[in-house]
Design a protein around this motif. Structure first.
Motif, mmCIF file in Angstrom:
data_model
loop_
_atom_site.group_PDB
_atom_site.id
_atom_site.type_symbol
_atom_site.label_atom_id
_atom_site.label_comp_id
_atom_site.label_asym_id
_atom_site.label_seq_id
_atom_site.Cartn_x
_atom_site.Cartn_y
_atom_site.Cartn_z
ATOM 1 N N THR A 58 40.035 -21.485 -25.847
ATOM 2 C CA THR A 58 40.180 -22.773 -26.534
ATOM 3 C C THR A 58 38.992 -23.676 -26.243
ATOM 4 O O THR A 58 38.959 -24.809 -26.694
ATOM 5 N N ASP A 59 38.025 -23.163 -25.483
ATOM 6 C CA ASP A 59 36.857 -23.966 -25.129
ATOM 7 C C ASP A 59 35.830 -23.962 -26.253
ATOM 8 O O ASP A 59 35.892 -23.173 -27.183
ATOM 9 N N SER A 60 34.856 -24.831 -26.118
ATOM 10 C CA SER A 60 33.730 -24.839 -27.038
ATOM 11 C C SER A 60 32.808 -23.682 -26.687
ATOM 12 O O SER A 60 32.458 -23.496 -25.526
ATOM 13 N N VAL A 61 32.427 -22.903 -27.676
ATOM 14 C CA VAL A 61 31.563 -21.750 -27.454
ATOM 15 C C VAL A 61 30.396 -21.786 -28.413
ATOM 16 O O VAL A 61 30.425 -22.471 -29.439
ATOM 17 N N GLU A 62 29.374 -21.034 -28.029
ATOM 18 C CA GLU A 62 28.202 -20.868 -28.867
ATOM 19 C C GLU A 62 27.953 -19.370 -28.983
ATOM 20 O O GLU A 62 27.866 -18.672 -27.980
ATOM 21 N N VAL A 63 27.872 -18.868 -30.219
ATOM 22 C CA VAL A 63 27.649 -17.449 -30.468
ATOM 23 C C VAL A 63 26.265 -17.300 -31.085
ATOM 24 O O VAL A 63 25.958 -17.926 -32.094
ATOM 25 N N ALA A 64 25.441 -16.458 -30.444
ATOM 26 C CA ALA A 64 24.093 -16.200 -30.947
ATOM 27 C C ALA A 64 23.887 -14.702 -31.062
ATOM 28 O O ALA A 64 24.297 -13.944 -30.184
ATOM 29 N N VAL A 65 23.257 -14.288 -32.149
ATOM 30 C CA VAL A 65 22.883 -12.892 -32.333
ATOM 31 C C VAL A 65 21.379 -12.880 -32.561
ATOM 32 O O VAL A 65 20.872 -13.563 -33.442
ATOM 33 N N ASN A 66 20.670 -12.106 -31.740
ATOM 34 C CA ASN A 66 19.205 -12.014 -31.817
ATOM 35 C C ASN A 66 18.534 -13.386 -31.727
ATOM 36 O O ASN A 66 17.676 -13.734 -32.516
ATOM 37 N N ASP A 67 18.959 -14.189 -30.794
ATOM 38 C CA ASP A 67 18.389 -15.515 -30.526
ATOM 39 C C ASP A 67 18.579 -16.510 -31.670
ATOM 40 O O ASP A 67 17.909 -17.526 -31.717
ATOM 41 N N SER A 68 19.463 -16.224 -32.590
ATOM 42 C CA SER A 68 19.784 -17.161 -33.661
ATOM 43 C C SER A 68 21.223 -17.614 -33.473
ATOM 44 O O SER A 68 22.139 -16.790 -33.455
ATOM 45 N N VAL A 69 21.425 -18.912 -33.323
ATOM 46 C CA VAL A 69 22.769 -19.445 -33.131
ATOM 47 C C VAL A 69 23.508 -19.372 -34.463
ATOM 48 O O VAL A 69 23.079 -19.936 -35.460
ATOM 49 N N LEU A 70 24.623 -18.639 -34.463
ATOM 50 C CA LEU A 70 25.394 -18.460 -35.684
ATOM 51 C C LEU A 70 26.678 -19.279 -35.707
ATOM 52 O O LEU A 70 27.218 -19.543 -36.761
ATOM 53 N N PHE A 71 27.159 -19.656 -34.535
ATOM 54 C CA PHE A 71 28.378 -20.451 -34.464
ATOM 55 C C PHE A 71 28.330 -21.317 -33.225
ATOM 56 O O PHE A 71 27.952 -20.870 -32.160
ATOM 57 N N LYS A 72 28.721 -22.575 -33.385
ATOM 58 C CA LYS A 72 28.810 -23.485 -32.252
ATOM 59 C C LYS A 72 29.995 -24.399 -32.524
ATOM 60 O O LYS A 72 30.002 -25.127 -33.503
#
Length: 134
Positions: A58-72
């Motif tokens: 339920t926390d705030s997360v940041e998802v990055a694939v290949n150094d590109s942030v795709l979700f925050k």
């Protein structure tokens, strides 16, 4: 025996329907033959990743694939990500913004489902999904 106009018309109508039925079946079998013959026209799915957050996230997360942030943002649902770049070197990085904890995982060339969970610390599990790949 004298045939009436109605009987003659019925014979013509039945003959027309028989010809139409033969043409219709020919078209159906022709389309089936054509669709099964072209097996090399498979859609190739590459670099498609499904990211799913566990119920405890339920926390705030940041998802990055290949150094590109795709979700925050706040983790609540399933994301579908498309990673560009070299397919043999894709990597996912998930960061918990509130605690500052980061977890990295290499991704396969095949379409993959990634499950992000949190027990004591952040954890990433990658499971390959069956799909046609070059």
């Amino acid at each position: 025996m004298i045939s009436s106009k109605a009987a003659k018309f019925n014979k013509q109508m039945m003959g027309g329907m028989a010809i139409f039925a033969v043409l219709l079946l020919g078209c159906v079998f022709g389309m089936l033959y054509y669709s099964f013959r072209n097996v090399e026209d498979k859609r190739v799915i590459k670099n498609l990743y499904s990211v799913r957050f566990d119920k405890g996230m339920t926390d705030s997360v940041e998802v990055a694939v290949n150094d590109s942030v795709l979700f925050k943002g706040i983790a609540s649902d399933t994301l579908f990500l498309s990673a560009n770049g070299n397919p043999s070197q894709n990597m996912i990085s998930v960061s918990d913004i509130t605690t500052g904890e980061t977890c990295n995982e290499n991704l396969a060339v095949e379409p993959t489902m990634v499950v992000v969970s949190r027990n004591d610390k952040l954890k990433i599990e990658a499971v390959k999904v069956m799909a046609p790949v070059e």
